[in-house]
Write an enzyme that holds these catalytic residues in place. Sequence first.
Site, PDB file in Angstrom:
ATOM      1  N   LYS A  40      -0.874  16.271  -5.611  1.00  0.00           N
ATOM      2  CA  LYS A  40      -1.751  16.435  -5.008  1.00  0.00           C
ATOM      3  C   LYS A  40      -1.912  18.224  -4.165  1.00  0.00           C
ATOM      4  O   LYS A  40      -2.862  18.131  -3.338  1.00  0.00           O
ATOM      5  CB  LYS A  40      -1.163  15.704  -3.503  1.00  0.00           C
ATOM      6  CG  LYS A  40      -0.853  13.958  -4.547  1.00  0.00           C
ATOM      7  CD  LYS A  40      -1.250  13.075  -3.056  1.00  0.00           C
ATOM      8  CE  LYS A  40      -0.853  11.624  -3.420  1.00  0.00           C
ATOM      9  NZ  LYS A  40      -1.636  10.865  -3.145  1.00  0.00           N
ATOM     10  N   LYS A  93      -4.205   6.770 -12.262  1.00  0.00           N
ATOM     11  CA  LYS A  93      -3.373   5.186 -11.605  1.00  0.00           C
ATOM     12  C   LYS A  93      -4.430   5.149 -10.839  1.00  0.00           C
ATOM     13  O   LYS A  93      -4.901   5.942  -9.969  1.00  0.00           O
ATOM     14  CB  LYS A  93      -2.834   5.349 -11.530  1.00  0.00           C
ATOM     15  CG  LYS A  93      -1.674   6.195  -9.655  1.00  0.00           C
ATOM     16  CD  LYS A  93      -0.635   6.237  -9.523  1.00  0.00           C
ATOM     17  CE  LYS A  93      -0.255   6.606  -7.706  1.00  0.00           C
ATOM     18  NZ  LYS A  93      -0.083   6.171  -6.651  1.00  0.00           N
ATOM     19  N   LYS A 102      -5.775   4.794  -3.856  1.00  0.00           N
ATOM     20  CA  LYS A 102      -6.880   4.823  -2.440  1.00  0.00           C
ATOM     21  C   LYS A 102      -7.301   6.474  -2.255  1.00  0.00           C
ATOM     22  O   LYS A 102      -8.676   5.860  -1.988  1.00  0.00           O
ATOM     23  CB  LYS A 102      -5.963   4.711  -1.221  1.00  0.00           C
ATOM     24  CG  LYS A 102      -5.048   3.775  -0.995  1.00  0.00           C
ATOM     25  CD  LYS A 102      -4.551   3.043  -0.087  1.00  0.00           C
ATOM     26  CE  LYS A 102      -2.886   3.308   0.508  1.00  0.00           C
ATOM     27  NZ  LYS A 102      -2.444   4.083   0.159  1.00  0.00           N
TER      28      LYS A 102
HETATM   29  P1  ATP Z   1      -3.167   7.773  -1.982  1.00  0.00           P
HETATM   30  O1  ATP Z   1      -4.034   7.505  -3.111  1.00  0.00           O
HETATM   31  O2  ATP Z   1      -3.455   7.631  -0.671  1.00  0.00           O
HETATM   32  O3  ATP Z   1      -1.357   8.147  -2.755  1.00  0.00           O
HETATM   33  P2  ATP Z   1      -1.459   4.681  -3.569  1.00  0.00           P
HETATM   34  O4  ATP Z   1      -2.340   4.096  -3.262  1.00  0.00           O
HETATM   35  O5  ATP Z   1      -1.146   5.881  -4.759  1.00  0.00           O
HETATM   36  O6  ATP Z   1      -2.441   5.693  -1.851  1.00  0.00           O
HETATM   37  P3  ATP Z   1       0.248   4.127  -1.474  1.00  0.00           P
HETATM   38  O7  ATP Z   1       0.297   3.873   0.085  1.00  0.00           O
HETATM   39  O8  ATP Z   1       0.925   5.633  -2.099  1.00  0.00           O
HETATM   40  O9  ATP Z   1      -0.915   3.997  -2.439  1.00  0.00           O
HETATM   41  O10 ATP Z   1       2.198   3.056  -2.000  1.00  0.00           O
HETATM   42  C1  ATP Z   1       1.966   2.107  -1.928  1.00  0.00           C
HETATM   43  C2  ATP Z   1       2.734   1.284  -2.381  1.00  0.00           C
HETATM   44  O11 ATP Z   1       1.847   0.574  -3.584  1.00  0.00           O
HETATM   45  C3  ATP Z   1       3.737   2.267  -3.375  1.00  0.00           C
HETATM   46  O12 ATP Z   1       4.784   1.693  -3.325  1.00  0.00           O
HETATM   47  C4  ATP Z   1       3.198   2.660  -4.303  1.00  0.00           C
HETATM   48  O13 ATP Z   1       4.413   2.724  -5.390  1.00  0.00           O
HETATM   49  C5  ATP Z   1       2.625   1.478  -4.806  1.00  0.00           C
HETATM   50  N1  ATP Z   1       1.372   2.066  -5.241  1.00  0.00           N
HETATM   51  C6  ATP Z   1       0.249   2.681  -5.726  1.00  0.00           C
HETATM   52  N2  ATP Z   1      -0.587   2.458  -6.699  1.00  0.00           N
HETATM   53  C7  ATP Z   1       0.105   1.833  -7.528  1.00  0.00           C
HETATM   54  C8  ATP Z   1      -0.831   1.212  -8.891  1.00  0.00           C
HETATM   55  N3  ATP Z   1      -1.677   2.082  -9.564  1.00  0.00           N
HETATM   56  N4  ATP Z   1      -0.286   0.668  -9.446  1.00  0.00           N
HETATM   57  C9  ATP Z   1       1.095   0.287  -8.853  1.00  0.00           C
HETATM   58  N5  ATP Z   1       1.808   0.213  -7.544  1.00  0.00           N
HETATM   59  C10 ATP Z   1       0.748   1.425  -7.365  1.00  0.00           C
END
Ligand code: ATP
Length: 336
Positions: free
Chosen positions: A118, A200, A203
Amino acid sequence: MNVIQGSQRRIFSGIKPTGEPHLGNYIGAIRRWVDLQHEYESFYCLVDLHAMTLPWDPEQLSEETLNMGAMLIACGIDPDRSVLFRQSQVGQHAELAWILTCIARMGELRRMVQFKEKSKGDTESVRAGLFTYPVLQAADVLLYLAHVVPVGEDQRQHVELMRDLGGRFNKSFGRTFVIPEPLISSDGARIMALDDPTQKMSKSETRPNASISLAEAPESIAKKVRSAVTDSGREVTAGEDKPALTNLLTIFSAVEGTPVSELEATYRSGGYAEFKQALADALVQHLRPIKKRYEDLVGDRAELERLLDAGARRACEVAESTMVDVRSRVGLGHRP
Ligand code: ATP
Ligand code: LTN
């Protein structure tokens, strides 16, 4: 020590209220939280303080925090059964984070992959909050003396760090914290972007066809699935050399509750178009009730606020009882 009442074990997990929750969040985390709330005393936290580690808009932050609360309830988190709350409403999170910052080491934080990703290598002007992010995350879990932390694979390293910090604190000041275990299921722990199976689903990714949000319109779901990249060849099979199909099959398997091998047997020779159509139909059907419930809930902001306030009051009781212990152990004494 703040003794956990009864024999039920505790879990804690959190989600950042930034952007729209997507299939990766659902499959890797949220749907498991729904099942786990029947087995564990569960704390689920909307980590709005973590959402401030990248530039943010105040109005959007409070809006998205309520929306994320609504989405968790729509997915099946029951606010009567689980403690669902906003991190910033329980001041003890920031308080313990500071104390843990004072025992954390620069070197261990510098090794965090999420920080490296990040900050994009810009270690000078990147905000300090992004660097200390995993210390706040450690405080989140340690405050509740949680045994288990259900997360996606990307969070494994952060759970390791909270174990190290908890252990270091216990060694220096006496046994205070429970050392939590990560709970990462082998299937669906890392859902990849539909337009690039090497990244991955996230969001913060803004490419239009990368992810499917949980409140996505049916037509848009079908369109995104149709345009998802596939691998070379014609057979619908999973495998190391088939990252795109493996990802689509994993998603299909998660929403249908059918093993990947069965899906392969059904769709192997029918071609990609037929497989994608079936996947789109399954997704639309699975997400329809979630979307409907979400739309009903977001319309009633006052009720959402009421539910989250009640969650914060329950969380605060546990958090304060841990902090009474922590404050006395580190020499800060009682609050007046
Ligand atoms: P950002 O992109 O804003 O960092 P994010 O999509 O990674 O967000 P988080 O809020 O950081 O989402 O994560 C919430 C939960 O979802 C965490 O337990 C994380 O491990 C899980 N998670 C996030 N992205 C994935 C993915 N692509 N596959 C499986 N689990 C995920
Ligand atoms: N850092 C996590 C969100 C998060 C979390 C937590 C997860 C904040 N606090 C405590 C588990 C336990 C993320 O980026 N997914």
